[in-house]
Design an enzyme around this catalytic site. Structure first.
Site, short mmCIF file in Angstrom:
data_model
loop_
_atom_site.label_atom_id
_atom_site.label_comp_id
_atom_site.label_asym_id
_atom_site.label_seq_id
_atom_site.Cartn_x
_atom_site.Cartn_y
_atom_site.Cartn_z
N GLU A 137 -6.89 3.88 8.33
CA GLU A 137 -6.83 5.31 8.04
C GLU A 137 -8.14 5.80 7.43
OE1 GLU A 137 -2.03 4.99 7.45
OE2 GLU A 137 -3.28 5.27 5.68
N SER B 6 3.72 -2.56 10.41
CA SER B 6 5.17 -2.30 10.40
C SER B 6 5.97 -3.55 10.01
CB SER B 6 5.63 -1.77 11.76
OG SER B 6 5.06 -0.50 12.02
N GLY C 87 2.77 2.12 11.07
CA GLY C 87 3.58 3.32 10.96
C GLY C 87 4.25 3.75 12.24
N ASN D 258 0.85 -1.19 0.00
CA ASN D 258 0.00 0.00 0.00
C ASN D 258 0.89 1.25 0.00
OD1 ASN D 258 -1.95 1.96 0.39
ND2 ASN D 258 -2.41 1.39 2.49
N LYS E 14 -0.01 4.20 -0.13
CA LYS E 14 -0.72 5.31 0.53
C LYS E 14 -0.60 6.58 -0.33
CE LYS E 14 -0.17 3.10 4.98
NZ LYS E 14 -0.07 3.26 6.45
N GLU F 165 -4.66 -5.75 10.65
CA GLU F 165 -3.72 -4.67 10.86
C GLU F 165 -3.96 -4.02 12.23
OE1 GLU F 165 -2.14 -2.82 6.93
OE2 GLU F 165 -4.11 -2.01 7.36
N HIS G 85 -9.28 0.12 5.40
CA HIS G 85 -8.02 0.43 6.07
C HIS G 85 -8.29 1.35 7.26
CE1 HIS G 85 -3.96 1.96 6.76
NE2 HIS G 85 -3.52 0.92 6.06
#
Length: 252
Positions: free
Chosen positions: A99, A215, A175, A13, A15, A169, A97
């Protein structure tokens, strides 16, 4: 040990990162790596670069969008319809996701409706689920994951799951540099597979790929890949670095 009955899967991904040149360079590097095809590799550049990437990429690498809408067409400025991705020959889409859930307000119901619309349009879906650090500390990991999955189970028939990869995830490990230990990740993946057996079917539970994202990097990927219920990875930041090739080869 890698489960031989389920093809290992690595998603990248990108992003909101990249440029015409950098995306081209990343794709060129993956093409030159001459991946053997034993691992299914799918990369998701920003929407602006999807067509470019799809023209430049060579098998066995495939392209994914990072998001889509529920509607087939209409007044949804800035969105992409599942049918448009199919028309552009983009085979995959990432949905749910963290986010999207946290920054853009994608509810469990909206994620479920997106997944249904995507599968019905002919797309394959990387369906993301995962808990926050507070939820993990509160021993709510299974509760959160099951709630996020239940919304999708409620709107899909059993055969639709053949076009879905579940990406676990943990939000606290995206991150941040923090990573669940292989044992922690395996425990969650095994729990998810058992839950799917009870809520959908044992056949779906046995066949569906449950990948880990949090990560993942070139240093920890091989240890994670050894776990029986970890069928691959969804990679964020490391997918735009040279080590992504090492991650793609983690199951070798």
């Amino acid at each position: 040990m890698v489960n031989q009955s389920r093809q290992f899967f690595v998603g990248g991904n990108f992003k909101m990162n990249g440029s015409v040149k950098s995306v081209s360079d990343l794709i060129k590097g993956m093409n030159e790596a001459k991946l053997d095809g034993k691992t299914e590799v799918v990369v998701a550049p920003p929407a602006l670069y999807l067509l470019q990437a799809s023209k430049e990429v060579q098998p066995p690498i495939q392209i994914s969008a990072q998001n889509c809408h529920t509607a087939a067409y209409g007044a949804f400025t800035g969105e992409i319809a599942p049918a448009q991705l199919v028309d552009a020959q983009i085979p995959w889409v990432i949905i749910g996701h963290s986010e999207r859930r946290q920054m853009f307000g994608d509810t469990v119901e909206f994620v479920a409706d997106k997944t249904k619309a995507a599968v019905e349009a002919g797309l394959k879906v990387i369906l993301c689920i995962g808990e926050t650090l507070e939820e993990r500390k509160g021993d709510k990991t299974d509760e959160v994951n099951q709630r996020q999955l239940q919304s999708v189970v409620d709107v899909l028939d059993e055969k639709a799951w053949s076009d879905i990869v579940i990406a676990y995830e943990p939000v606290w490990a995206i991150g941040t540099g923090l990573t669940a230990t292989p044992q922690q990740a395996q425990e969650v993946h095994a729990s998810l597979r058992k839950w799917m057996a009870g809520k959908v079917s044992q056949e779906v539970a046995d066949k569906i790929r449950i990948i880990y994202g949090g990560s993942v990097n070139g240093k920890n990927c091989r240890e994670l890949a050894k776990e029986a219920d970890i069928d691959g990875f969804l990679v964020g930041g490391a997918s735009i670095k040279p080590e992504f090739i090492d991650i793609c080869k983690a199951a070798e």
